[in-house]
Design a protein around this motif. Structure first.
Motif, PDB file in Angstrom:
ATOM      1  N   THR A 160      27.055   6.939  19.551  1.00 52.14           N
ATOM      2  CA  THR A 160      25.786   6.155  19.213  1.00 52.14           C
ATOM      3  C   THR A 160      25.993   6.070  17.921  1.00 52.14           C
ATOM      4  OG1 THR A 160      24.277   8.024  18.821  1.00 52.14           O
ATOM      5  CG2 THR A 160      24.336   7.287  20.827  1.00 52.14           C
ATOM      6  N   ILE A 161      25.873   4.933  17.031  1.00 47.67           N
ATOM      7  CA  ILE A 161      25.751   4.697  15.562  1.00 47.67           C
ATOM      8  C   ILE A 161      24.351   4.094  14.935  1.00 47.67           C
ATOM      9  CG2 ILE A 161      27.013   3.312  13.967  1.00 47.67           C
ATOM     10  CD1 ILE A 161      29.246   3.056  15.700  1.00 47.67           C
ATOM     11  N   GLY A 162      23.879   5.083  14.254  1.00 48.19           N
ATOM     12  CA  GLY A 162      22.857   4.432  13.318  1.00 48.19           C
ATOM     13  C   GLY A 162      23.304   4.165  11.979  1.00 48.19           C
ATOM     14  N   ARG A 163      22.539   3.130  11.266  1.00 43.95           N
ATOM     15  CA  ARG A 163      23.404   2.800  10.199  1.00 43.95           C
ATOM     16  C   ARG A 163      22.270   2.151   9.192  1.00 43.95           C
ATOM     17  NH1 ARG A 163      20.916  -0.165  13.858  1.00 43.95           N
ATOM     18  NH2 ARG A 163      21.477  -2.106  13.897  1.00 43.95           N
ATOM     19  N   GLN A 164      22.635   2.236   8.007  1.00 41.68           N
ATOM     20  CA  GLN A 164      22.061   1.572   6.806  1.00 41.68           C
ATOM     21  C   GLN A 164      22.272   0.179   6.804  1.00 41.68           C
ATOM     22  OE1 GLN A 164      23.281   3.607   3.410  1.00 41.68           O
ATOM     23  NE2 GLN A 164      21.339   4.669   3.242  1.00 41.68           N
ATOM     24  N   PHE A 165      21.297  -0.675   6.585  1.00 42.38           N
ATOM     25  CA  PHE A 165      21.440  -2.262   6.566  1.00 42.38           C
ATOM     26  C   PHE A 165      22.727  -2.304   5.780  1.00 42.38           C
ATOM     27  CE2 PHE A 165      20.607  -6.751   5.479  1.00 42.38           C
ATOM     28  CZ  PHE A 165      20.804  -7.200   6.662  1.00 42.38           C
ATOM     29  N   GLY A 206      27.867  -1.768   7.112  1.00 38.83           N
ATOM     30  CA  GLY A 206      29.272  -2.049   8.010  1.00 38.83           C
ATOM     31  C   GLY A 206      29.055  -1.317   9.315  1.00 38.83           C
ATOM     32  N   GLY A 207      27.918  -0.851   9.677  1.00 38.07           N
ATOM     33  CA  GLY A 207      27.770  -0.033  11.098  1.00 38.07           C
ATOM     34  C   GLY A 207      28.157  -0.890  12.268  1.00 38.07           C
ATOM     35  N   HIS A 208      27.731  -2.286  12.366  1.00 35.97           N
ATOM     36  CA  HIS A 208      28.072  -2.905  13.389  1.00 35.97           C
ATOM     37  C   HIS A 208      29.605  -3.150  13.417  1.00 35.97           C
ATOM     38  CE1 HIS A 208      27.952  -6.187  16.384  1.00 35.97           C
ATOM     39  NE2 HIS A 208      28.966  -6.771  15.686  1.00 35.97           N
ATOM     40  N   GLU A 209      30.154  -3.462  12.358  1.00 38.08           N
ATOM     41  CA  GLU A 209      31.586  -3.836  12.195  1.00 38.08           C
ATOM     42  C   GLU A 209      32.325  -2.600  12.811  1.00 38.08           C
ATOM     43  OE1 GLU A 209      35.099  -5.068   9.227  1.00 38.08           O
ATOM     44  OE2 GLU A 209      33.120  -5.134   8.532  1.00 38.08           O
ATOM     45  N   ILE A 210      32.038  -1.463  12.333  1.00 40.59           N
ATOM     46  CA  ILE A 210      32.644  -0.149  12.675  1.00 40.59           C
ATOM     47  C   ILE A 210      32.555   0.184  14.080  1.00 40.59           C
ATOM     48  CG2 ILE A 210      32.349   2.325  12.491  1.00 40.59           C
ATOM     49  CD1 ILE A 210      31.508   2.007   9.529  1.00 40.59           C
ATOM     50  N   GLY A 211      31.216  -0.092  14.780  1.00 38.96           N
ATOM     51  CA  GLY A 211      31.178   0.052  16.252  1.00 38.96           C
ATOM     52  C   GLY A 211      32.043  -0.879  17.023  1.00 38.96           C
ATOM     53  N   ASN A 212      32.234  -2.060  16.518  1.00 39.85           N
ATOM     54  CA  ASN A 212      32.962  -3.075  17.239  1.00 39.85           C
ATOM     55  C   ASN A 212      34.338  -2.981  16.993  1.00 39.85           C
ATOM     56  OD1 ASN A 212      33.173  -5.580  18.565  1.00 39.85           O
ATOM     57  ND2 ASN A 212      33.977  -6.595  16.451  1.00 39.85           N
ATOM     58  N   LEU A 213      34.690  -2.517  15.844  1.00 40.14           N
ATOM     59  CA  LEU A 213      36.220  -1.903  15.644  1.00 40.14           C
ATOM     60  C   LEU A 213      36.506  -0.607  16.786  1.00 40.14           C
ATOM     61  CD1 LEU A 213      37.073  -2.502  11.873  1.00 40.14           C
ATOM     62  CD2 LEU A 213      38.045  -3.707  13.913  1.00 40.14           C
ATOM     63  N   LEU A 214      35.519   0.109  16.795  1.00 41.12           N
ATOM     64  CA  LEU A 214      35.803   1.289  17.522  1.00 41.12           C
ATOM     65  C   LEU A 214      35.925   1.074  18.778  1.00 41.12           C
ATOM     66  CD1 LEU A 214      36.132   4.634  17.274  1.00 41.12           C
ATOM     67  CD2 LEU A 214      33.399   4.600  17.441  1.00 41.12           C
ATOM     68  N   ALA A 215      35.010   0.366  19.425  1.00 37.91           N
ATOM     69  CA  ALA A 215      34.997   0.013  20.636  1.00 37.91           C
ATOM     70  C   ALA A 215      36.183  -0.804  21.354  1.00 37.91           C
ATOM     71  CB  ALA A 215      33.517  -0.843  21.046  1.00 37.91           C
ATOM     72  N   GLU A 244      38.018   0.888   7.949  1.00 36.48           N
ATOM     73  CA  GLU A 244      39.087   1.581   8.966  1.00 36.48           C
ATOM     74  C   GLU A 244      39.339   3.001   8.897  1.00 36.48           C
ATOM     75  OE1 GLU A 244      41.412  -0.204  10.699  1.00 36.48           O
ATOM     76  OE2 GLU A 244      40.941  -2.301  10.414  1.00 36.48           O
ATOM     77  N   GLY A 245      38.914   3.536   7.664  1.00 38.45           N
ATOM     78  CA  GLY A 245      39.164   4.897   7.583  1.00 38.45           C
ATOM     79  C   GLY A 245      38.017   5.533   8.466  1.00 38.45           C
ATOM     80  N   THR A 246      36.638   4.944   8.361  1.00 41.21           N
ATOM     81  CA  THR A 246      35.718   5.453   9.115  1.00 41.21           C
ATOM     82  C   THR A 246      36.164   5.242  10.624  1.00 41.21           C
ATOM     83  OG1 THR A 246      33.897   4.573   7.572  1.00 41.21           O
ATOM     84  CG2 THR A 246      33.157   5.142   9.504  1.00 41.21           C
ATOM     85  N   VAL A 247      36.624   4.207  11.158  1.00 39.79           N
ATOM     86  CA  VAL A 247      36.794   4.052  12.453  1.00 39.79           C
ATOM     87  C   VAL A 247      37.911   5.137  12.841  1.00 39.79           C
ATOM     88  CG1 VAL A 247      37.854   2.389  14.175  1.00 39.79           C
ATOM     89  CG2 VAL A 247      36.358   1.573  12.524  1.00 39.79           C
ATOM     90  N   ASN A 248      38.873   5.291  11.938  1.00 38.95           N
ATOM     91  CA  ASN A 248      39.819   6.451  12.105  1.00 38.95           C
ATOM     92  C   ASN A 248      39.250   7.803  12.497  1.00 38.95           C
ATOM     93  OD1 ASN A 248      41.989   4.446  11.823  1.00 38.95           O
ATOM     94  ND2 ASN A 248      42.356   5.137   9.648  1.00 38.95           N
ATOM     95  N   VAL A 249      38.469   8.127  11.706  1.00 37.60           N
ATOM     96  CA  VAL A 249      37.729   9.517  11.815  1.00 37.60           C
ATOM     97  C   VAL A 249      36.843   9.468  13.194  1.00 37.60           C
ATOM     98  CG1 VAL A 249      35.805  10.795  11.075  1.00 37.60           C
ATOM     99  CG2 VAL A 249      37.392   9.861   9.343  1.00 37.60           C
ATOM    100  N   LEU A 250      36.086   8.303  13.523  1.00 39.67           N
ATOM    101  CA  LEU A 250      35.481   8.405  14.932  1.00 39.67           C
ATOM    102  C   LEU A 250      36.348   8.470  16.023  1.00 39.67           C
ATOM    103  CD1 LEU A 250      32.380   6.058  13.777  1.00 39.67           C
ATOM    104  CD2 LEU A 250      32.448   8.386  14.146  1.00 39.67           C
ATOM    105  N   GLU A 251      37.457   7.653  15.904  1.00 38.26           N
ATOM    106  CA  GLU A 251      38.554   7.575  17.008  1.00 38.26           C
ATOM    107  C   GLU A 251      38.995   8.980  17.072  1.00 38.26           C
ATOM    108  OE1 GLU A 251      42.425   5.068  18.212  1.00 38.26           O
ATOM    109  OE2 GLU A 251      41.955   4.947  16.087  1.00 38.26           O
ATOM    110  N   GLY A 252      39.362   9.660  16.224  1.00 39.67           N
ATOM    111  CA  GLY A 252      39.781  11.007  16.169  1.00 39.67           C
ATOM    112  C   GLY A 252      39.004  11.790  16.933  1.00 39.67           C
TER     113      GLY A 252
END
Length: 205
Positions: A8-13, A16-25, A193-201
């Motif tokens: 689950t991803i909460g985010r400040q407006f 980039g939370g939506h973009e991060i979620g989309n790339l991660l998925a 990309e770095g945030t997505v990398n962390v979450l993927e890991g």
């Protein structure tokens, strides 16, 4: 209890939370649930998607929230002699039901909608909150909506205030706090990309 993982991803407006979620998925090849949750709820409630979007993740829209769905259509809460649950609460409860069913179905990424709280009893749910520096958020929103930096900042303040109120009203927890989430990540420091990398890991660990 299911053994597959949910993020689950909460985010400040503007973080980039939506973009991060989309790339991660996309990387994990699992479904992303974000705005499509609004469409699902609207279909269940038999209301227009535009109406559902107007109350999504906000309890501050008093005009819309004061109108109810009744067997006779819309009516004002103020003028109603019998209590009918406000549209905003109907929306929240239905999205809660949908989120729980989607989490049972299989692994996925869910953005917003108090999903971290709704799935708090699921030991395989990873709750993340994405933040970013104000300057980066202003730049992102100004470019996305083609507005001035001042208007971008005003929009950021309003959306953050509404998300915070929505979250804290429904959960009783502090929005964006480490006490409410497993992980806090600053997208300004890590990059998208770095945030997505962390979450993927974390997901694959």
């Amino acid at each position: 209890m299911t053994t597959h993982k949910i993020i689950t991803i909460g985010r400040q407006f503007g973080s980039g939370g939506h973009e991060i979620g989309n790339l991660l998925a996309t990387r994990l090849d699992i479904p992303l649930y974000d705005n499509n949750l609004v469409r699902m709820a609207a279909e269940k409630m038999d209301i227009r998607e535009e109406t559902a979007k107007a109350i999504d993740e906000t309890s501050l829209n008093s005009f819309v929230s004061s109108y109810l769905i009744t067997p006779m259509g819309y009516s004002s809460y103020i003028n109603s002699e019998e209590y009918v649950q406000p549209l905003s609460e109907q929306m929240y409860e239905l999205q809660t039901e949908i989120i729980k069913k989607l989490a049972e179905r299989g692994p996925c990424v869910i953005v917003g909608r108090c999903a971290d709280y709704i799935l708090k009893d699921n030991p395989n749910c990873i709750n993340v909150f994405i933040c970013a520096d104000r300057a980066d958020r202003i730049k992102r929103i100004a470019e996305r909506y083609d507005v001035s930096e001042k208007k971008a900042l005003d929009r950021i303040k309003r959306m953050d205030r509404e998300r915070k109120y929505y979250y804290e009203t429904h959960t009783g927890q502090e929005w964006g706090s480490i006490s409410s989430h497993d992980i806090l990540l600053n997208a300004s420091l890590l990059g998208i990309e770095g945030t997505v990398n962390v979450l993927e890991g974390i997901y694959k660990r």
